[in-house]
Design an enzyme around this catalytic site. Sequence first.
Site, PDB file in Angstrom:
ATOM      1  N   THR A 231      29.511  12.416  29.711  1.00  0.00           N
ATOM      2  CA  THR A 231      30.984  11.338  29.138  1.00  0.00           C
ATOM      3  C   THR A 231      31.629  12.965  28.571  1.00  0.00           C
ATOM      4  OG1 THR A 231      30.105  10.861  26.843  1.00  0.00           O
ATOM      5  CG2 THR A 231      29.919   9.419  28.947  1.00  0.00           C
TER       6      THR A 231
ATOM      7  N   VAL B 127      24.065  11.546  28.239  1.00  0.00           N
ATOM      8  CA  VAL B 127      25.200  10.559  29.876  1.00  0.00           C
ATOM      9  C   VAL B 127      26.439  11.398  29.411  1.00  0.00           C
ATOM     10  CG1 VAL B 127      26.589   8.029  30.334  1.00  0.00           C
ATOM     11  CG2 VAL B 127      24.192   8.842  28.970  1.00  0.00           C
TER      12      VAL B 127
ATOM     13  N   ASP C 237      39.476   0.560  15.066  1.00  0.00           N
ATOM     14  CA  ASP C 237      39.031   1.890  14.093  1.00  0.00           C
ATOM     15  C   ASP C 237      37.675   1.383  13.157  1.00  0.00           C
ATOM     16  OD1 ASP C 237      37.761   4.093  12.947  1.00  0.00           O
ATOM     17  OD2 ASP C 237      39.181   5.402  11.990  1.00  0.00           O
TER      18      ASP C 237
ATOM     19  N   ASN D   1      29.302  -0.247  20.781  1.00  0.00           N
ATOM     20  CA  ASN D   1      29.024   0.949  21.499  1.00  0.00           C
ATOM     21  C   ASN D   1      30.030   2.395  20.917  1.00  0.00           C
ATOM     22  OD1 ASN D   1      29.282   2.211  24.353  1.00  0.00           O
ATOM     23  ND2 ASN D   1      31.591   2.712  23.969  1.00  0.00           N
TER      24      ASN D   1
ATOM     25  N   LYS E 151      21.670   7.544  14.063  1.00  0.00           N
ATOM     26  CA  LYS E 151      21.065   6.591  14.993  1.00  0.00           C
ATOM     27  C   LYS E 151      20.050   5.974  14.380  1.00  0.00           C
ATOM     28  CE  LYS E 151      24.795   6.300  17.776  1.00  0.00           C
ATOM     29  NZ  LYS E 151      25.052   5.045  18.456  1.00  0.00           N
TER      30      LYS E 151
ATOM     31  N   TYR F 146      23.469  13.333  12.889  1.00  0.00           N
ATOM     32  CA  TYR F 146      24.025  12.216  14.283  1.00  0.00           C
ATOM     33  C   TYR F 146      22.726  11.317  14.626  1.00  0.00           C
ATOM     34  CZ  TYR F 146      24.455   9.947  19.443  1.00  0.00           C
ATOM     35  OH  TYR F 146      24.507   9.060  19.560  1.00  0.00           O
TER      36      TYR F 146
END
Length: 229
Positions: free
Chosen positions: A175, A173, A54, A77, A144, A140
């Site tokens: 995912t 993406v 984690d 990642n 980033k 978010y």
Amino acid sequence: MKLENSVVLVTGATGGLGQEFVGQALERGAAKVYAAARRDRDWGDPRVVPIRLDVADPAAIDAAAAAARDVTVLVNNAGISGPRSLLSGDLREIRQTFETNVFGPLELVRAFAPILAGNGGGAVVDIHSVLSWLATPGVYSSSKAAFWGLTNSLRLELAAQGTQVLGAHFAYVDTPMTAHLDGVDKSAPDDIARRILDALEAGSSEVFADATTESVRAGLAGLTSGTFA
């Protein structure tokens, strides 16, 4: 930085993009890949070494660094999306997002920088977003943006030990993290991972891994030069 005979550690390895980094690193000749994630997975390949990690847990980071002394490439990642409002979102969850998306990667680089130096310099790959440059409601994009700034500063600090630092930017993406988003274009994970690893092996410091990101970055460059229309 060539991946042939390298030893790679990928965080968030069981996610859609993480799995591509693991598989494509092996395809390019990596000798070993540490697949670091919060959950277990049977990789079916002796070259893959699972690590329970984690990235928001400093003790887990220290344990990973102790176990993976041969790493030459660190791929940051792992990430989470977090609350969609900075005003009404749970502040604990907002802090957790920054711990996962910013401070966790920083702690990983601090832990692995001496290891990379001892193994010849190596490389760090930091996974950003087109939202590193475009603000949206919620935590978010701000996390980033902070991670992008951190990467730029780390690149300068790590240059003296010969460590390549690659910042990777892309839009949506396909995912599990974006499964709830309908009506938006999504890149294939294998294509994004391929472009990022191509940039790594080319010695790049930054990569815009899809057409959307290339367009946005070109527009921002035009804005700063006074030619944005």
